[in-house]
Scaffold this motif. Structure first.
Motif, mmCIF file in Angstrom:
data_model
loop_
_atom_site.group_PDB
_atom_site.id
_atom_site.type_symbol
_atom_site.label_atom_id
_atom_site.label_comp_id
_atom_site.label_asym_id
_atom_site.label_seq_id
_atom_site.Cartn_x
_atom_site.Cartn_y
_atom_site.Cartn_z
ATOM 1 N N VAL A 1 0.771 -1.129 0.003
ATOM 2 C CA VAL A 1 -0.050 0.103 0.067
ATOM 3 C C VAL A 1 0.818 1.113 0.171
ATOM 4 C CG1 VAL A 1 -1.746 1.189 1.161
ATOM 5 C CG2 VAL A 1 -1.966 -1.338 1.385
ATOM 6 N N LYS A 2 0.627 2.145 -0.854
ATOM 7 C CA LYS A 2 1.643 3.522 -1.082
ATOM 8 C C LYS A 2 0.523 4.603 -0.845
ATOM 9 C CE LYS A 2 4.555 5.882 -4.135
ATOM 10 N NZ LYS A 2 5.876 5.968 -3.034
ATOM 11 N N LEU A 3 0.861 5.398 -0.323
ATOM 12 C CA LEU A 3 -0.047 6.896 -0.091
ATOM 13 C C LEU A 3 0.803 7.919 -0.659
ATOM 14 C CD1 LEU A 3 -0.621 6.263 3.619
ATOM 15 C CD2 LEU A 3 -2.204 5.698 2.046
ATOM 16 N N THR A 4 -0.306 9.042 -0.977
ATOM 17 C CA THR A 4 0.437 10.036 -1.603
ATOM 18 C C THR A 4 -0.444 11.161 -0.943
ATOM 19 O OG1 THR A 4 0.335 8.818 -3.864
ATOM 20 C CG2 THR A 4 0.450 11.501 -3.511
ATOM 21 N N VAL B 1 4.258 -2.486 3.709
ATOM 22 C CA VAL B 1 4.131 -3.907 2.997
ATOM 23 C C VAL B 1 3.830 -4.863 4.280
ATOM 24 C CG1 VAL B 1 5.615 -5.578 1.799
ATOM 25 C CG2 VAL B 1 6.143 -3.203 1.547
ATOM 26 N N PHE B 2 2.677 -5.618 4.060
ATOM 27 C CA PHE B 2 2.275 -6.780 5.008
ATOM 28 C C PHE B 2 2.569 -8.060 4.252
ATOM 29 C CE2 PHE B 2 -0.568 -3.096 5.432
ATOM 30 C CZ PHE B 2 -0.541 -2.840 6.988
ATOM 31 N N LYS B 3 3.325 -8.930 4.970
ATOM 32 C CA LYS B 3 3.206 -10.408 4.763
ATOM 33 C C LYS B 3 2.048 -11.041 5.403
ATOM 34 C CE LYS B 3 6.621 -14.210 4.799
ATOM 35 N NZ LYS B 3 8.059 -14.500 5.478
ATOM 36 N N LEU B 4 1.186 -11.844 4.455
ATOM 37 C CA LEU B 4 0.394 -12.458 4.947
ATOM 38 C C LEU B 4 0.319 -13.926 4.648
ATOM 39 C CD1 LEU B 4 -2.339 -10.064 4.105
ATOM 40 C CD2 LEU B 4 -1.512 -10.080 6.212
ATOM 41 N N VAL B 5 -0.202 -14.984 5.200
ATOM 42 C CA VAL B 5 -0.249 -16.347 5.155
ATOM 43 C C VAL B 5 -1.811 -16.759 4.825
ATOM 44 C CG1 VAL B 5 0.042 -18.718 5.632
ATOM 45 C CG2 VAL B 5 1.930 -16.708 6.016
ATOM 46 N N THR B 6 -2.217 -17.431 3.592
ATOM 47 C CA THR B 6 -3.635 -17.584 3.500
ATOM 48 C C THR B 6 -3.653 -19.094 4.087
ATOM 49 O OG1 THR B 6 -3.025 -18.376 1.368
ATOM 50 C CG2 THR B 6 -4.188 -16.278 1.821
ATOM 51 N N VAL B 7 -4.854 -19.288 4.654
ATOM 52 C CA VAL B 7 -5.054 -20.800 5.101
ATOM 53 C C VAL B 7 -6.171 -21.386 4.392
ATOM 54 C CG1 VAL B 7 -3.934 -20.493 7.099
ATOM 55 C CG2 VAL B 7 -5.998 -19.995 7.244
ATOM 56 N N ILE C 1 -5.763 12.905 0.152
ATOM 57 C CA ILE C 1 -4.655 11.720 0.571
ATOM 58 C C ILE C 1 -5.236 10.580 -0.296
ATOM 59 C CG2 ILE C 1 -3.544 10.032 2.116
ATOM 60 C CD1 ILE C 1 -3.947 12.317 4.247
ATOM 61 N N THR C 2 -4.562 9.807 -1.118
ATOM 62 C CA THR C 2 -4.712 8.688 -1.903
ATOM 63 C C THR C 2 -3.880 7.481 -1.686
ATOM 64 O OG1 THR C 2 -3.295 9.611 -3.781
ATOM 65 C CG2 THR C 2 -5.631 10.372 -3.658
ATOM 66 N N ALA C 3 -4.466 6.381 -1.920
ATOM 67 C CA ALA C 3 -3.755 5.255 -1.767
ATOM 68 C C ALA C 3 -3.749 4.296 -3.029
ATOM 69 C CB ALA C 3 -4.447 4.243 -0.502
ATOM 70 N N THR C 4 -2.742 3.741 -3.477
ATOM 71 C CA THR C 4 -2.672 2.617 -4.234
ATOM 72 C C THR C 4 -2.122 1.319 -3.798
ATOM 73 O OG1 THR C 4 -0.479 3.402 -5.000
ATOM 74 C CG2 THR C 4 -2.405 4.256 -6.500
ATOM 75 N N ALA C 5 -2.373 0.160 -4.297
ATOM 76 C CA ALA C 5 -2.090 -1.076 -3.744
ATOM 77 C C ALA C 5 -2.031 -2.072 -4.637
ATOM 78 C CB ALA C 5 -3.117 -1.526 -2.655
ATOM 79 N N SER C 6 -1.240 -3.185 -4.393
ATOM 80 C CA SER C 6 -1.162 -4.330 -5.215
ATOM 81 C C SER C 6 -0.816 -5.531 -4.463
ATOM 82 C CB SER C 6 0.159 -4.175 -6.217
ATOM 83 O OG SER C 6 1.276 -4.153 -5.629
ATOM 84 N N VAL C 7 -1.159 -6.742 -4.960
ATOM 85 C CA VAL C 7 -1.101 -8.077 -4.298
ATOM 86 C C VAL C 7 0.157 -8.710 -4.915
ATOM 87 C CG1 VAL C 7 -1.883 -10.092 -3.491
ATOM 88 C CG2 VAL C 7 -3.370 -7.846 -3.309
#
Length: 528
Positions: free
Chosen positions: A76-79, A140-146, A185-191
């Motif tokens: 997630v990046k903020l401007t 940056v978040f590190k997640l684990v799916t189950v 304030i805006t946010a862009t994100a990717s996975v």
């Protein structure tokens, strides 16, 4: 054969579905809070920490299905802002079930993600941009799916609150003291899936994304928390012409429809302070005059040319009043009135006066600026256009700035008197020539029109005599040479006197029209 066709159909459908999905991108959704601009104003604004509440959580939604047991990175990046604290991230909830490996489609609803690690870029030591304010502008978040993973359109992460139940707010620090005033304030994100190359310095390139980068989404904006405004009194008729000759300033009482003026009082305009809908730094509490740290009252300054306040003398004052007719008097409402001048000379020399108050104004209430002349004063007011500036006062100025209104014009206070000189008049005795005057009252009050003669040899004008007994506001009258000389007296054929036309109105025009013996005419002077 039928079975193979069915399998082929499913495969084609799945491929088409994947193509359609890949044409999209990660989606960021948020209910953007509106913060008060005042939080970021002032001469030395700090890196103000603002909070995205749970109710305004930023949600990151995946466009492509995330397989079960995947290691997922959310970027997630903020401007327009920096992150000042590490926010908590709630696991996402599947909006569609991803098939198990055996292709049976068996999977429970409510598939979850558990938070394995969360960190700001500063903790990675790789490609970290220079921090601004109290933090950085990306997470940056590190997640684990189950279980079964997350389906297309599923929420991967909720920043600022949980998908269900309570969550923790996100604190953001202002990145630029001016940016929040004009730019949301805006946010862009990717996975991404798997251990990526260093992505902590910026969003990853599209080629390395598991799901393409989202469009920028507004997650917070700003608006004026408290609005200050002033307006001029537009009622016609203000100062009697008699004041121009040095007698006591008198405010016109006609037309009678103007209830805001009297013999010794002039209502110059009004001031209002209105609470808006913006919120404070906590992202939830309304930003109002009363809620500001150390808010104590109001200070207003009325400025005008020297001499404008001369008619106040030692007892007259300028006060705020909730009555348009200034009925409260020179004491003002809530003590909102100027101090008295020590001497008449000080009043005449002043170019501004201050109206203080220890009480905050009531929101959206009009307070009228009232000029209360000293009743016994014989000093004429100097004409001019006063201005009003205002500031909400605070004992604490480090939390947010003072609300201020720049100098705004009030009613133009002009004498109800105009003088126009006719440069050349041809007398009746000059046979065959006829000199007409067309007098136009462009002012807002009816007026008696007088005329006097300016001798060609110079010297003082003659005593004015009545030319028109009463000329209504906006009216015009054409006077023949016979009517003119009935007023000023017969003039010699060779004389070429100048005529001075006066009237106690705030607008006067005179046209001088000369007819020649052959019947043609010349407008010797147009607007004079």
């Amino acid at each position: 054969m039928m079975k193979n066709q069915k399998v082929l159909s499913l495969a084609i459908a799945a491929a088409l579905g994947l193509m359609a999905a890949n044409a999209q991108a990660t989606t960021v959704t948020a209910t953007a809070p509106v913060f008060a601009k005042e939080l970021f104003q002032g001469s030395t604004p700090a890196a103000t920490a603002i909070t995205i509440p749970v109710a305004n959580a930023i949600r990151v939604v995946a466009n492509t299905a995330i397989p079960a047991n995947s290691t997922v990175y959310v970027y997630v990046k903020l401007t327009g802002a920096s992150i000042s604290t590490i926010p908590s991230v709630a696991p996402g909830v599947a909006s569609a079930i991803v098939s198990n490996a055996d292709g049976t489609g068996a999977g429970a609803a409510g598939v979850s993600i558990t938070l394995a690690a969360a960190s700001l870029g500063t903790t990675t030591g790789t490609a970290n941009p220079a921090a601004v304010g109290a933090g950085v502008d990306y997470i940056v978040f590190k997640l684990v799916t189950v279980a079964d993973g997350i389906g297309v359109g599923g929420t991967v992460a909720t920043i600022g609150g949980a998908a269900t139940g309570a969550g923790t707010s996100v604190a953001l620090a202002l990145n630029n003291a001016a940016a929040i005033l004009t730019t949301p304030i805006t946010a862009t994100a990717s996975v991404g899936i798997g251990a990526p190359a260093s992505r902590f310095g910026a969003l990853p390139a599209t080629a390395s994304n598991y799901d393409a980068t989202s469009a920028a989404t507004n997650v917070a904006s700003s608006a004026q928390g408290v609005t200050l405004a002033a307006a001029a009194n537009t009622a016609p008729g203000k100062i009697d012409l008699a004041a121009a000759t040095g007698s006591a300033t008198r405010f016109a009482t006609t037309p009678t429809a103007d209830a805001a003026v009297s013999a010794t009082i002039a209502q110059l305009g009004s001031f209002t302070a209105t609470n808006g809908t913006a919120v404070q730094a906590d992202g939830a509490t309304a930003y109002t005059m009363a809620s500001q740290a150390g808010a104590t009252g109001l200070s207003l300054t009325v400025a005008a040319p020297a001499g404008f306040f001369g008619a106040l003398g030692t007892t007259g004052k300028v006060a705020l009043d909730t009555s348009a007719t200034c009925a409260t008097g020179a004491g003002g409402v809530n003590g909102m009135t100027t101090a008295a001048f020590a001497t008449a000379a000080a009043a005449a020399a002043a170019t501004s006066v201050t109206i203080p108050s220890t009480a905050l104004p009531t929101t959206a209430t009009a307070y009228y600026v009232c000029y209360h002349q000293q009743a016994t004063n014989t000093v004429a007011m100097v004409e001019g256009t006063p201005t009003l500036a205002a500031t909400l006062t605070h004992t604490v100025t480090t939390t947010d700035s003072n609300n201020a209104l720049a100098a705004t014009s009030l009613a133009a206070m002009l004498f109800n008197g105009q003088t126009v000189d006719v440069r050349n008049y041809v007398p009746v005795a000059n046979a065959g020539w006829q000199n007409y005057l067309r007098v136009i009252n462009t002012g807002s009050v009816a007026a008696q029109v007088k005329v006097s003669i300016l001798p060609e040899a110079g010297g003082a004008a003659t005593t004015p005599v009545v030319l028109i007994n009463s000329l209504a506001a906006g009216a015009a009258q054409t006077l023949t040479p016979t009517q003119i000389e009935a007023a000023i007296g017969a003039q010699a054929a060779a004389a070429r006197p100048r005529l001075r036309v006066t009237a106690p109105t705030n607008g006067l025009e005179v046209q001088n029209i000369l007819f020649t013996p052959n019947g043609s005419f010349t407008a010797m002077q147009g607007k004079e």
